[in-house]
Scaffold this active site. Structure first.
Site, mmCIF file in Angstrom:
data_model
loop_
_atom_site.group_PDB
_atom_site.id
_atom_site.type_symbol
_atom_site.label_atom_id
_atom_site.label_comp_id
_atom_site.label_asym_id
_atom_site.label_seq_id
_atom_site.Cartn_x
_atom_site.Cartn_y
_atom_site.Cartn_z
ATOM 1 N N CYS A 81 0.800 -1.223 0.000
ATOM 2 C CA CYS A 81 0.000 0.000 0.000
ATOM 3 C C CYS A 81 0.833 1.274 0.000
ATOM 4 C CB CYS A 81 -0.954 0.007 1.189
ATOM 5 S SG CYS A 81 -2.161 -1.332 1.152
ATOM 6 N N CYS A 209 -13.826 0.809 6.774
ATOM 7 C CA CYS A 209 -12.801 0.078 6.019
ATOM 8 C C CYS A 209 -12.671 0.691 4.634
ATOM 9 C CB CYS A 209 -13.185 -1.393 5.885
ATOM 10 S SG CYS A 209 -13.510 -2.236 7.448
ATOM 11 N N SER A 210 -11.460 0.842 4.165
ATOM 12 C CA SER A 210 -11.260 1.368 2.817
ATOM 13 C C SER A 210 -11.783 0.361 1.795
ATOM 14 C CB SER A 210 -9.782 1.661 2.572
ATOM 15 O OG SER A 210 -8.985 0.514 2.797
ATOM 16 N N HIS A 337 -9.210 3.577 -2.242
ATOM 17 C CA HIS A 337 -7.851 3.083 -2.002
ATOM 18 C C HIS A 337 -7.392 2.138 -3.116
ATOM 19 C CE1 HIS A 337 -4.270 1.815 -0.086
ATOM 20 N NE2 HIS A 337 -4.738 0.839 0.661
#
Length: 391
Positions: A81, A209-210, A337
């Site tokens: 990430c 939560c992404s 994301h």
């Protein structure tokens, strides 16, 4: 070493996965926007770092070929990430080292529903992290969500943080994203809605939560000697630090397993490099992959002492009108994301903020911005962006 400036930024809207736009088209949109912002042409770019996580090997070249093959060095970057900020750091180092006067950093992702499925056995990028906390769950719970849920439960039991405190992070960031036309989600959530949302892992609900996302973001970096040839208002990269895991990540504390130690070390080093303190920072884009990580990051950045992050979110210290504005873009939770693009989307947001061109989400009078981009498995990049000189 030469100073390095972000001359132009661009990004696509972040959208739900499965759309019709192929990744070369997303990359082309982001890069063309960044070049136009800088007032430069594609043929002037001397090197390119292209970040992604789930595309095939050498996808970076294919992502750029539709802009026109120029023969420049193209380096593919993958750092989980933290990929986008790692690509940015590589481009910065090329300019600092005198290897280029114009460098491109671009990140993108075109994800699939099984992209993050992972397995609980065998060698994976997070197998040591999972092993530090005991047997992971079965039955389809995402492994990263389970890891951060363990950290949330540890923080709650140690410091008295509540489920409502976690939910307040999501309420804030979803509220911020209503001002961001590029965000994946643009509707506000109430505290009750977040708490009552679909459970994902432990105290974490879906809106904390992404999401999986598609999108691309890009930055054009230039040396000081090219500043007079670019358009707009370049923003200086005042400091940047990349760190990886140390032994404390595997000692059994969930808060350390999910990267708090990396964040702490990267932030201290970056602030020292810039000759600044966290109180000098006005606006922060941080890696809220899950709501708990925003609270953990407050503490690791030095915004508060360990255990005091819940008080910051309760008191509004990290929203508009507070001491810092954190994730004015909506953050990963609401902006989206796409893993390879996230760090460069943070760059774009902070450049717009420091130029004073962020529209309805503008943070008044901001001069110093901090980006925090975390990847389990493990990497953390902290970048400081400066408009003008620090007082």
């Amino acid at each position: 070493m030469t100073g390095v400036h972000v001359a132009g930024v661009g990004m696509t809207p972040f959208v739900r996965i499965g759309g019709p736009v192929a990744y070369p088209d997303m990359v082309g949109t982001a890069v063309r926007a960044a070049l136009a912002d800088a007032g430069l042409e594609w043929r002037q770019v001397q090197r390119a770092a292209v970040g992604y996580v789930f595309q095939p090997s050498a996808a970076g070249q294919r992502a750029l070929y539709d802009l026109g093959p120029t023969g420049i060095p193209v380096v593919n970057v993958s750092n989980n990430c933290a990929t986008g900020s790692t690509a940015l750091m590589l481009a910065r180092e090329w300019i600092q080292g005198g290897q280029a006067d114009v460098a491109l950093a671009v990140g993108f992702e075109q994800m699939t529903r099984d992209a993050l499925s992972g397995t609980a056995s065998g060698v994976s990028t997070i197998d040591r992290h999972l092993a530090a906390l005991g047997p992971p769950p079965t039955g389809g719970t995402p492994l990263t969500a389970w890891l951060f849920a363990q950290a949330a439960q540890e923080h709650m039991s140690t410091y008295g943080t509540t489920a409502a405190d976690l939910a307040r992070v999501a309420v804030k960031n979803h509220g911020h994203s209503t001002r961001n036309p590029l965000a994946q989600y643009r509707r506000p959530f109430t505290l009750d809605e977040v708490l009552a949302d679909k459970p994902v892992a432990g105290p974490l609900t879906r809106s904390q939560c992404s999401p999986m996302s598609d999108g691309a973001a890009a930055a054009v970096l230039v040396s000081e000697r090219l500043l007079g040839r670019v358009a707009g208002r370049p923003v200086r990269i005042a400091a940047q630090q990349l760190v990886t895991d140390e032994p404390d990540a595997f000692a059994g504390a969930a808060i350390d397993v999910v990267g708090s130690g990396m964040t702490r070390r990267a932030a201290r080093a970056a602030l020292a490099e810039a000759g600044a303190g966290i109180d000098d920072v006005d606006v922060v884009e941080l890696h809220d992959c899950f709501s708990i990580n925003e609270l953990l990051t407050y503490e690791a950045l030095g915004m508060c002492a360990p255990g005091e992050s819940a008080a910051l979110i309760r008191d509004g210290a990290t929203g508009y009108g507070g001491r810092w504005v954190v994730n004015p873009s909506g953050g990963l939770i609401s902006k989206g994301h796409p893993l390879g693009a996230t760090g460069l989307a943070q760059c774009a947001e902070l450049v717009w903020q420091l130029r004073g061109t962020a529209g309805d989400r503008q943070v008044p009078g901001c001069r110093l911005g901090l980006a925090h981009n975390l990847g389990l498995g493990g990497a953390c990049v902290v970048t400081l962006y400066q408009a003008g000189s620090l007082n």
